[in-house]
Scaffold this active site. Structure first.
Site, mmCIF file in Angstrom:
data_model
loop_
_atom_site.group_PDB
_atom_site.id
_atom_site.type_symbol
_atom_site.label_atom_id
_atom_site.label_comp_id
_atom_site.label_asym_id
_atom_site.label_seq_id
_atom_site.Cartn_x
_atom_site.Cartn_y
_atom_site.Cartn_z
ATOM 1 N N SER A 135 0.854 -1.268 0.008
ATOM 2 C CA SER A 135 -0.064 0.132 0.235
ATOM 3 C C SER A 135 0.876 1.243 -0.056
ATOM 4 O O SER A 135 1.876 1.305 -0.497
ATOM 5 C CB SER A 135 -0.866 0.002 1.280
ATOM 6 O OG SER A 135 -1.577 0.921 1.290
ATOM 7 N N LYS A 183 -5.139 3.063 -3.003
ATOM 8 C CA LYS A 183 -4.305 2.416 -1.864
ATOM 9 C C LYS A 183 -5.345 2.115 -0.679
ATOM 10 O O LYS A 183 -5.473 0.907 -0.049
ATOM 11 C CB LYS A 183 -3.140 3.181 -1.459
ATOM 12 C CG LYS A 183 -1.937 3.279 -2.206
ATOM 13 C CD LYS A 183 -1.693 1.921 -2.939
ATOM 14 C CE LYS A 183 -0.196 1.959 -3.595
ATOM 15 N NZ LYS A 183 0.361 0.765 -4.203
#
Ligand code: COA
Length: 259
Positions: free
Chosen positions: A142, A160
């Site tokens: 992420s 993300k």
């Protein structure tokens, strides 16, 4: 130099998307250094070949775009035939460019959503049939963007955040099979394509570093060490977790070097 014992991952098979460069290449190299067989997937065949050489051993490269489900599944099938069940899956392929929301087309926004969210889904969805059950460790990469909004990054922030919830959902669905799904969330990381795009000058780098609580960028090795930990027996009861390795930038909300 890794802080873990050598051969910690001996006999394991790691499949890494986005493994041709940056953070995910360093992770692939770390897995190989700890004795794992490594398969990497990337879009650019030349970069892929260089990366495979740098990993060494029996490393194998597959050229595919994570947005294409069939191509990803085909690569996973070949990797499974070559190295056996996948113990470690890194979904790391990602897109980024700095632009305000009004400075990108719907297609520009979609490109990043597709690479990050759809690409992570495709990778995990297609890999499930080839994962070791029980025992596999799935990790998505992420960014601190998932927790704090950053101007010029609406597409990446949205993507993300989606990646993190996707992995947590898979942790619920796949936990009963003994598959762990976790998230590594880097902050500004030195010597990466992302930072070259988001902080292209020394002045811009200094501005980013001043906004990070630990007052420096992270290193790719620090992220690789975290990945090795999450794939090791020491993390056998950890799933559905987000590991920030970001110098505190996720809680502080770091700036970009550019504006
Ligand atoms: N500003 C605004 N829009 C941009 C842009 C920029 N700097 N770069 C690309 N786009 C837009 C394109 O204009 C296009 O939209 P359009 O068709 O309306 O013109 C859309 O994004 C797709 O571009 P294209 O080049 O066809 O697609 P792609 O599939 O190659 O994806 C990137 C483009 C930039 C998302 C991708 O190549 C990428 O992310 N590369 C960098 C990888 C990287 O940085 N990795 C580290 C991530 S932290």
């Amino acid at each position: 130099m890794s802080i873990f014992q050598p051969n910690l991952l001996a006999g394991k098979h790691a499949f890494v998307t986005g493994g041709s460069s940056g953070i995910c290449l360093t992770m692939a190299q770390a897995f190989a250094a700890h004795g794992a067989s490594v398969s990497i997937l990337g879009r650019n065949p030349e970069k892929l070949e260089e990366a495979v050489k740098s990993i060494g051993g029996t490393a194998t490269g597959y050229s595919a775009d994570v947005r294409q489900y069939d191509a990803v599944e085909n690569a996973l099938r070949q990797a499974h035939e070559a190295h056996g069940p996948i113990d470690i899956l890194i979904a790391g392929a990602a897109g980024n460019f700095p632009a305000p929301a009004l400075g990108m087309s719907a297609n520009g926004f979609k490109a990043v959503i597709d690479i990050d969210v759809l690409g992570t889904f495709n990778t995990c969805r297609a890999a499930h049939q080839f994962l070791r059950k029980p025992g596999a460790s799935v990790i998505a990469i992420s960014a601190s963007h998932a927790h704090t909004p950053i101007p010029l990054q609406s597409h990446v922030c949205a993507a993300k955040a989606g990646v993190e919830l996707l992995l947590k959902t898979l942790a619920l669905e796949w936990g009963p099979e003994g598959i762990r799904c976790n998230i590594i969330t880097p902050g500004p990381t030195a010597d990466t394509e992302g930072m070259r795009r988001l902080a292209p000058t020394l002045e811009a780098v200094a501005k980013v570093e001043a906004s990070v609580p630990l007052r420096r960028q992270g290193t790719k090795q620090e992220l690789a060490d975290l990945a090795v930990f999450l794939c090791s027996p020491a993390a056998s009861y950890i799933t559905g977790s987000v590991y920030n390795c970001d110098g505190g930038s996720g809680i502080a909300g770091h700036t970009l070097g550019i504006s």
